[in-house]
Write an enzyme that holds these catalytic residues in place. Structure first.
Site, mmCIF file in Angstrom:
data_model
loop_
_atom_site.group_PDB
_atom_site.id
_atom_site.type_symbol
_atom_site.label_atom_id
_atom_site.label_comp_id
_atom_site.label_asym_id
_atom_site.label_seq_id
_atom_site.Cartn_x
_atom_site.Cartn_y
_atom_site.Cartn_z
ATOM 1 N N TYR A 1 0.830 -1.203 0.000
ATOM 2 C CA TYR A 1 0.000 0.000 0.000
ATOM 3 C C TYR A 1 0.864 1.253 0.000
ATOM 4 O O TYR A 1 0.622 2.191 -0.764
ATOM 5 C CB TYR A 1 -0.918 -0.021 1.230
ATOM 6 C CG TYR A 1 -1.851 1.160 1.337
ATOM 7 C CD1 TYR A 1 -3.019 1.212 0.584
ATOM 8 C CD2 TYR A 1 -1.571 2.213 2.201
ATOM 9 C CE1 TYR A 1 -3.893 2.293 0.681
ATOM 10 C CE2 TYR A 1 -2.434 3.304 2.309
ATOM 11 C CZ TYR A 1 -3.590 3.340 1.544
ATOM 12 O OH TYR A 1 -4.432 4.406 1.643
ATOM 13 N N VAL A 2 1.880 1.272 0.833
ATOM 14 C CA VAL A 2 2.794 2.419 0.889
ATOM 15 C C VAL A 2 3.487 2.608 -0.457
ATOM 16 O O VAL A 2 3.594 3.728 -0.973
ATOM 17 C CB VAL A 2 3.814 2.240 2.024
ATOM 18 C CG1 VAL A 2 4.913 3.287 1.942
ATOM 19 C CG2 VAL A 2 3.115 2.312 3.385
#
Length: 254
Positions: free
Chosen positions: A158-159
């Site tokens: 996600y990051v």
């Protein structure tokens, strides 16, 4: 908020069936925009479109999986054929993935998160920009995250994906600045949505921990993120492009 910030504009919203996207549909319509709502869940799109029309708004919907370039093209065409042009787009569709240490993360989670959050934005940008070039310009807002600016524990895909959204935003802003197209991003902090509610449910204590790291000490309402996106899409900030605006209660300042 009823300032007609987006009066006369045609705006496409992806991920519009829930969370920030659904909130954006309401906020943008109250600000005077005609909207095209795009998402995978037709039942929710039809219900939300009906609610907006009942309040006097101009709204259409199109079933769209942003990971499919043909679907992204069809969503843009829905705006152009229905309203004559595309003035703005809020590329909001995204998924959160699992909260799992990187060395335990499955390939399937990585692939899904990157496909929706990065390829989805890529697909939409290409077709939105092409339409705006034909009709004299426009404004685009991509939905990144504070995870696109700082690290979030146990959320590596996600990051990575949200950092990539920041990169796409800045690259597109630079490339089309002289063509009358502005491209910016919002970077929401923790916001009430199906994704965050699922994370909180599966990780007891997570909400309290995140709120304790946020100077305002709370979780955002989705309408607060939508309001920031509306301003970025408006004509009130004509010299603003390539900017990533944190809407995070001060989280990235910590």
């Amino acid at each position: 908020m009823n300032s007609d910030l987006l009066a006369g504009k045609v705006v496409l919203i992806t991920g519009a069936s829930s969370g920030i996207g659904a909130a954006a549909a309401g906020v943008f319509c109250r600000e005077g925009a005609a909207v095209v709502l795009a998402a995978r869940r037709e039942d929710r799109l039809a219900e939300l479109t009906g609610q907006l029309r009942a309040k006097g708004a101009e709204a259409e919907y199109v079933v769209c999986d942003v990971t499919d370039p043909e679907d992204a093209a069809r969503a843009v065409e829905c705006a152009v054929s229905g309203f004559g042009r595309l003035d703005g787009a809020f590329n909001n569709a995204g998924v959160g993935g699992d909260r799992t240490p990187l060395h335990l993360m499955s390939d399937d989670v990585y692939d899904t998160v990157m496909d929706v959050n990065v390829r989805g934005v890529w697909n939409c940008l290409r077709h939105e920009i092409a339409a705006m070039l034909r009709h004299g310009g426009g404004a685009i807002v991509n939905n990144s995250s504070v995870g696109g600016l700082v690290a979030i524990p146990a959320a590596a895909p996600y990051v990575a994906a949200k950092h990539a959204v920041v990169g796409l935003t800045r690259a597109a802003a630079d490339e089309y600045a002289t063509e009358g197209i502005r491209v910016n991003a919002v970077a929401p902090g923790t916001t009430r949505s199906e994704i965050t509610e699922d994370w909180f449910r599966r990780n007891p204590g997570l909400e309290q921990m995140v709120n304790s790291m946020t100077p305002q000490g709370r979780t955002a309402a989705p309408e607060e993120i939508a309001a920031a996106a509306a301003w970025l899409l408006s004509d009130h900030c004509p010299f603003l492009t390539g900017t990533v605006l944190p809407v995070d209660g001060g989280f990235v300042n910590r």
